[in-house]
Every structure is written in C-alpha cells, then in structure tokens.
Design an enzyme around this catalytic site. Structure first.
Site, PDB file in Angstrom:
ATOM      1  N   TRP A  90     -22.667   2.052  59.022  1.00 41.86           N
ATOM      2  CA  TRP A  90     -22.109   2.297  57.678  1.00 41.86           C
ATOM      3  C   TRP A  90     -23.135   2.965  56.778  1.00 41.86           C
ATOM      4  CZ3 TRP A  90     -17.330   2.520  58.276  1.00 41.86           C
ATOM      5  CH2 TRP A  90     -16.636   1.603  59.071  1.00 41.86           C
TER       6      TRP A  90
ATOM      7  N   ASP B  83     -24.020  -1.529  49.082  1.00 38.15           N
ATOM      8  CA  ASP B  83     -22.756  -1.700  49.801  1.00 38.15           C
ATOM      9  C   ASP B  83     -22.701  -3.153  50.256  1.00 38.15           C
ATOM     10  OD1 ASP B  83     -20.642  -1.816  51.574  1.00 38.15           O
ATOM     11  OD2 ASP B  83     -21.334  -0.182  52.867  1.00 38.15           O
TER      12      ASP B  83
ATOM     13  N   LYS C  53     -13.014  -7.273  54.280  1.00 32.74           N
ATOM     14  CA  LYS C  53     -13.904  -8.098  55.091  1.00 32.74           C
ATOM     15  C   LYS C  53     -13.905  -9.522  54.558  1.00 32.74           C
ATOM     16  CE  LYS C  53     -15.005  -4.396  57.377  1.00 32.74           C
ATOM     17  NZ  LYS C  53     -15.910  -3.397  56.856  1.00 32.74           N
TER      18      LYS C  53
HETATM   19  C1  LIG Z   1     -16.160  -1.934  56.903  1.00 30.80           C
HETATM   20  C2  LIG Z   1     -17.313  -1.442  56.162  1.00 30.80           C
HETATM   21  C3  LIG Z   1     -17.290  -0.203  55.492  1.00 30.80           C
HETATM   22  C4  LIG Z   1     -16.105   0.738  55.542  1.00 30.80           C
HETATM   23  O1  LIG Z   1     -15.053   0.209  54.801  1.00 30.80           O
HETATM   24  P1  LIG Z   1     -13.681   0.986  54.599  1.00 30.80           P
HETATM   25  O2  LIG Z   1     -13.036   0.193  53.502  1.00 30.80           O
HETATM   26  O3  LIG Z   1     -12.944   0.914  55.897  1.00 30.80           O
HETATM   27  O4  LIG Z   1     -13.955   2.382  54.215  1.00 30.80           O
HETATM   28  C5  LIG Z   1     -18.416   0.169  54.781  1.00 30.80           C
HETATM   29  N1  LIG Z   1     -19.501  -0.614  54.724  1.00 30.80           N
HETATM   30  C6  LIG Z   1     -19.560  -1.805  55.359  1.00 30.80           C
HETATM   31  C7  LIG Z   1     -20.806  -2.637  55.263  1.00 30.80           C
HETATM   32  C8  LIG Z   1     -18.469  -2.259  56.088  1.00 30.80           C
HETATM   33  O5  LIG Z   1     -18.521  -3.438  56.722  1.00 30.80           O
END
Ligand SMILES: *Cc1c(COP(=O)(O)O)cnc(C)c1O
Length: 358
Positions: free
Chosen positions: A103, A170, A194
């Site tokens: 990511w 993030d 998540k």
């Molecule tokens: C799943 C995830 C993403 C991507 O998320 P989307 O909503 O599918 O774009 C980005 N960063 C992390 C740490 C993730 O676990």
C-alpha cells in the site's frame, strides 16, 4: 446445522453482529419513518443528523482539537494516495515517503505522478517484514507519509516518528484499534472496510492548516477545501456506509471506547502470537518488535501440511485466513469486532494440529 463462522478476513473485514442488525433495520424502516435509509434525501433532517454525528464521534474517539476537520469521502484509501499529493505537494517542493509494503508503494507511485518524491526509508530488502526506524526526516519536505499498519505483511508502527514537518498517515487497517495521539498528524486517512465499517467510504481527518497549500487548479471532487466547505455533502455522500461506520463507532464507544478495545486487541494478538511462537509447526513472518496486532501472518514449517491444515480450519468454521500471495501461508486478521473466542478456536486447532502432525 450451520457451523459458526469465525471470520478472519483481511478486508472487507468483520463487523459486530449488533451493527449488522441495526444496518438491516435501517434498510427497511429508518428511524421509524416508514422509509428506507437508502431512499431518502441526504439533505433530510434524519440523514444530516447521521452525518453530523458520524463526524463528531470521530473527534471524540480521536480526541481531536478544533483545528481538525473530519470528512467522509468516496474512492477508497487508494484515492487518498493521489488526493494527498494533489492537495499538499507543491510544484517546487517534494514529499518524503516511508515504504513499508504494497500500500505504501502504491501511495508512492501515485505521488510521483503529481510531483517529486523522496523515499527516505524502506523495508523492501526483507520483503517488508519489519518497520524501518533510524531514518532522518528532511526538514524541507512538504510532508512525510507513513502507513501505521501494513495489512499484507503484518507489521505495525509501535512508535511514530517525531517530525517537524506535517505527517500524513494511512491508518486504513488499524484506526480505532489502539490509543494513538491523533493530534500529532496533519492528515489521517482510512478506508472504512478494514476496521470501522463497510467498503464504500473513506475517513479523512485533516488539520485545517493543510488546506490551500498548493496553487494548482483543482478538480472540485479532489479538493479537500471543497469537501470541508460542503461538510462532506458537496455531492451525495456514501449514505449507507457512513451510517454503518457511525453504528460501529457507537458500538465501540458504548463498550468502553479505545481503552477497552486496545485491551481486547492486545489479548487476542498475544494469545495468537504466543501460539505461533510455542507451536513447533508454525512460525511468524514479521519481526517480533514490529508485529501487527491486527493482521497476524504465519507459515507452516512443512508446506506439505498446508492442504490438511486448510481442511481442518475450514471444518472448524474458520474463514479468511489464507495469506496474501506476496507472503503466502496464513494471515489471521483480528480486527476490533473479532471476539477472543474465535481466536481461541484457531489456537486450539493449531495445538491439536501439532499433536497430530508434529
Ligand atoms: C486496504 C488498504 C488500502 C486500500 O484501500 P481501498 O479502500 O481498497 O482503496 C490502503 N492502505 C491500507 C493500509 C490498506 O490496508
């Protein structure tokens, strides 16, 4: 009879059963209006209340000061990979990134399309199995971008870097899982699916002084200032996902908030890691001091046992523990809504498996 399913999915991940019930009720008869949440105006009083509450509960849970704005946006965390540099990276400046996995790499790639990027630390040399620590944060960069929890590799930042420049984080896969001083960040973003709700909405927490940092002419939908002005309702927001996020966070708050969930999450993770460390058949892939308390990655010493382990776990109702292809083996995601009982089912199976096949 239907076996109870223990859902270890990495994302979209498990949500509390009570929240599912509330969500389904809202689909049929929202706030006793005789209408579904899915068929009313987002400008209606009933819905504006949902959005207001969904924004204020974030400020409460993260203990944010008045200098922060809370936004619910579409496009996933992946859109934030682009929106962050689009709004914060100046034409003449550059941004510093720490690369801790898939990511983070994607965030870097998107930022490179907007401007200059310097990758100041990376753990790619060991397949992202650790968190780089001793790096220097350049004082002249526009911002530093980090990823608090690496969903795929099962690593997590335990101590955030001290920085004199704005820090963007993030937090998609560990937001609201532990106590973090959110006021140290200039911007936090997290895809909901998540640890805080269903797919379809992304939380953005932005410090007000991060707005208007660049002069480029921006598309309205990609401009934080536009969404702040519209109070997350510049256009039709993801009404249903926002409602489910609100109910999930109310569930968290009613049970004791972040302090309560952190204790639960610690107990779950320690139980599972202890089993991995003492069981002769398994081993963990992440460096011990950087282990994620959300996504637990582990492998079998003897890959020839994989088929039978998969059959055994499936029969016990364990779902979603297959590892990501870039690590292999297993990944048990033990997000907030996962009860410790389900983790115990998994550790008991691992114990029995070692007796039978060790
Ligand atoms: C799943 C995830 C993403 C991507 O998320 P989307 O909503 O599918 O774009 C980005 N960063 C992390 C740490 C993730 O676990």
């Amino acid at each position: 009879m239907l076996t109870k399913i223990h859902n270890f999915s990495a994302g979209p991940g498990i949500l509390p059963a009570e929240v599912m019930k509330k969500a389904s009720e809202a689909c049929i008869n929202f706030k006793n209006s005789g209408l579904s949440l899915l068929e009313i105006s987002h400008r209606s009083k009933d819905y504006v209340e949902v959005m207001d509450e969904a924004r204020s509960i974030i400020k409460q849970l993260l203990e944010l000061g008045n200098d922060y704005e809370v936004l619910y946006l579409g496009g996933g965390a992946s859109l934030q990979f682009g929106m962050v540099p689009y709004n914060l990276l100046s034409d003449s400046g550059y941004a510093a990134y720490v690369n801790t996995g898939t990511w983070a790499s994607k965030a870097i790639q998107e930022a490179q399309k907007i401007g200059r990027v310097s990758v100041i630390a990376s753990s790619e040399d060991k397949n992202f199995s650790y968190i780089p620590k001793k790096y220097t944060i350049p004082s002249d960069a526009d911002y530093l971008h980090i990823t608090s929890n690496n969903t795929i590799y099962g690593t997590q930042i335990k101590e955030f870097p001290k920085s004199n420049i704005p820090v963007v984080c993030d937090m998609s896969s560990d937001i609201f899982s532990r106590k973090v001083d959110a006021n140290q960040f200039a911007l936090i973003y997290a895809g909901a699916q998540k640890n805080m709700g269903p797919a379809g909405v992304t939380l953005v927490v932005i410090r007000k002084d991060m707005v208007g940092r660049t002069t480029r002419k921006k598309l309205s939908m990609l401009d934080y200032a536009v969404h702040i002005k519209g109070e997350s309702m510049y256009n039709t927001p993801p009404v249903f996902p926002v409602y489910v996020v609100l109910e999930t966070l109310k569930w968290l708050q009613a049970n004791g908030g972040i302090a309560w969930i952190e204790k639960m999450n610690n107990a779950k993770a320690e139980l599972l890691y202890n089993e991995i460390d003492t069981n002769p058949l398994f081993y963990g892939t992440a460096a011990k001091e950087d282990r994620s308390y959300m996504n637990v990655c582990f492998l079998l010493h003897k890959p020839e046992l994989e088929t039978i382990f998969e059959k055994t776990t499936k029969e016990a109702g364990i779902s979603g523990i297959k590892g990501h292809r870039s690590v292999g083996g297993y990944r048990a995601s033990i997000y907030n809504a996962m009860p410790i009982e389900s983790v115990k089912v998994l550790t008991e199976i691992m114990k029995e498996f070692a007796i039978k096949h060790g």
